[in-house]
Design an enzyme around this catalytic site. Structure first.
Site, mmCIF file in Angstrom:
data_model
loop_
_atom_site.group_PDB
_atom_site.id
_atom_site.type_symbol
_atom_site.label_atom_id
_atom_site.label_comp_id
_atom_site.label_asym_id
_atom_site.label_seq_id
_atom_site.Cartn_x
_atom_site.Cartn_y
_atom_site.Cartn_z
ATOM 1 N N LYS A 101 0.847 -1.431 0.181
ATOM 2 C CA LYS A 101 -0.027 -0.100 0.055
ATOM 3 C C LYS A 101 0.676 1.128 0.179
ATOM 4 C CE LYS A 101 -3.755 -2.424 2.171
ATOM 5 N NZ LYS A 101 -3.399 -3.598 2.405
HETATM 6 O O1 LIG Z 1 -5.244 -4.980 -0.098
HETATM 7 C C1 LIG Z 1 -5.244 -5.138 0.768
HETATM 8 O O2 LIG Z 1 -4.867 -6.896 0.107
HETATM 9 C C2 LIG Z 1 -6.692 -5.056 1.528
HETATM 10 C C3 LIG Z 1 -7.701 -3.948 0.993
HETATM 11 C C4 LIG Z 1 -8.398 -3.802 2.163
HETATM 12 O O3 LIG Z 1 -9.518 -3.476 1.248
HETATM 13 N N1 LIG Z 1 -9.029 -5.089 2.487
HETATM 14 C C5 LIG Z 1 -7.888 -6.183 3.751
HETATM 15 O O4 LIG Z 1 -8.223 -6.876 3.712
HETATM 16 N N2 LIG Z 1 -7.344 -5.971 3.042
HETATM 17 C C6 LIG Z 1 -5.404 -7.189 3.007
HETATM 18 O O5 LIG Z 1 -6.502 -8.671 3.205
HETATM 19 C C7 LIG Z 1 -6.188 -9.663 3.906
HETATM 20 C C8 LIG Z 1 -7.288 -10.439 4.425
HETATM 21 O O6 LIG Z 1 -6.516 -11.015 5.087
HETATM 22 P P1 LIG Z 1 -7.905 -11.815 5.380
HETATM 23 O O7 LIG Z 1 -9.400 -11.082 6.373
HETATM 24 O O8 LIG Z 1 -7.375 -12.763 7.112
HETATM 25 O O9 LIG Z 1 -8.196 -12.270 4.875
HETATM 26 C C9 LIG Z 1 -4.772 -8.099 4.726
HETATM 27 O O10 LIG Z 1 -3.509 -8.254 4.010
HETATM 28 C C10 LIG Z 1 -5.430 -7.241 4.174
HETATM 29 O O11 LIG Z 1 -4.527 -6.400 4.527
#
Ligand SMILES: O=C(O)c1cc(=O)[nH]c(=O)n1[C@@H]1O[C@H](COP(=O)(O)O)[C@@H](O)[C@H]1O
Length: 271
Positions: free
Chosen positions: A93
């Site tokens: 990011k």
């Molecule tokens: O850019 C991202 O990957 C991201 C954007 C977003 O809107 N929401 C989001 O959860 N993420 C990332 O996606 C992953 C979600 O993880 P889990 O919720 O464990 O499946 C994490 O690494 C967050 O930082």
């Protein structure tokens, strides 16, 4: 990896699963803590067990940066270990004045050799362009994120009647092409995907938030899938922490396979 190769990988594996290596030293199984590099050992076993079900891995750099130089070493080793046909996303990011963004682009594309990096659009075109200038690499721009804070700015209505995330999609699609630009849309925002597809019918979407954050794979797929799939759906915690015991890799594989099988069904419906 270019778009054609990514699409052919999705077809071959019948999967658009992106596994998130949000590998947290406080959450990995205790028996790994004696290893020389516990995070790398964890990632290695997760990758070996799940690789056939996924087309992409997303490495959230925060979990590595938090550990200092040791963390960066684990990150580099993990990237080097990932198979060549895997689409590697650095979830960092980033985004800054052009001069600085160029350095970030070098760090993730040239030095670490990732295929893609997540970038925040807040600072505008000149902060994003340096990432797009690197050949055969991808910028994944945050559009409508999965968190509750998406309401604070992304959902605000502008004077022209558009929401900020809609303006981000409309304006930024001219900065690159659907061959080097993707967008993040949270799985928790499935009801907006139909509208998003009207603005960007062909771009790939990276959709995180399935599993631990409650997003629904079938809903997201129905709303967002194109003829060429056009989706990478990320899941991190529900896969990598499916078990905290010695069977963690086996249980991660079971979860990844379950998701892949659902994806195969979704792909066959859209054919
Ligand atoms: O850019 C991202 O990957 C991201 C954007 C977003 O809107 N929401 C989001 O959860 N993420 C990332 O996606 C992953 C979600 O993880 P889990 O919720 O464990 O499946 C994490 O690494 C967050 O930082």
């Amino acid at each position: 990896m270019n778009r054609t190769k990514l699409i052919s990988q999705i077809k071959a594996k019948e999967s658009y699963l992106c596994i998130g290596l949000d590998s947290d030293i406080t959450k990995i199984p205790a028996h790994l803590l004696n290893a020389q590099d516990p995070i790398f050992e964890f990632n290695k076993q997760i990758i070996d067990a799940t690789e056939k079900y996924a087309v992409s891995y997303k490495i959230n750099t925060a979990f590595y940066e938090a550990l200092g130089t040791k963390g960066w070493e684990s990150l580099q080793k993990t990237i080097d270990y990932l198979p060549k046909d895997i689409f590697i996303i650095a979830d960092a990011k980033r985004g800054d004045i052009g001069n600085t963004s160029s350095q970030y682009a070098k760090a993730f594309f040239e030095n670490l050799n990732c295929d893609a990096v997540t970038v925040a659009p807040y600072m505008g075109e000149d902060s994003v362009k340096p990432f797009l200038e690197i050949k055969d690499k991808w910028t994944i721009l945050l559009a409508l994120t999965s968190n509750s804070g998406a309401q604070d700015f992304e959902m605000l209505e502008l004077k022209n009647g558009k929401k900020v995330y809609e303006e981000v999609l409309e304006k930024s699609q001219n900065w690159g092409t659907d061959e080097n630009l993707m967008y993040v849309v949270g799985a928790t925002k499935a009801e907006y995907i139909e509208n998003i597809r009207k603005i960007i019918p062909n771009h790939f979407l990276l959709v995180p938030g399935v599993g631990a954050q409650g997003g629904n794979l079938a809903e997201v797929s129905k709303a967002g899938m194109t003829k060429e799939c056009g989706l990478l759906i990320n899941s991190s915690r529900q896969i990598i922490y499916a078990s905290k015991d010695k069977d963690f890799a086996e249980m991660a594989a079971k979860k990844a396979q379950e998701i892949q099988q659902e994806m195969a069904i979704q792909l066959s419906v859209t054919k």
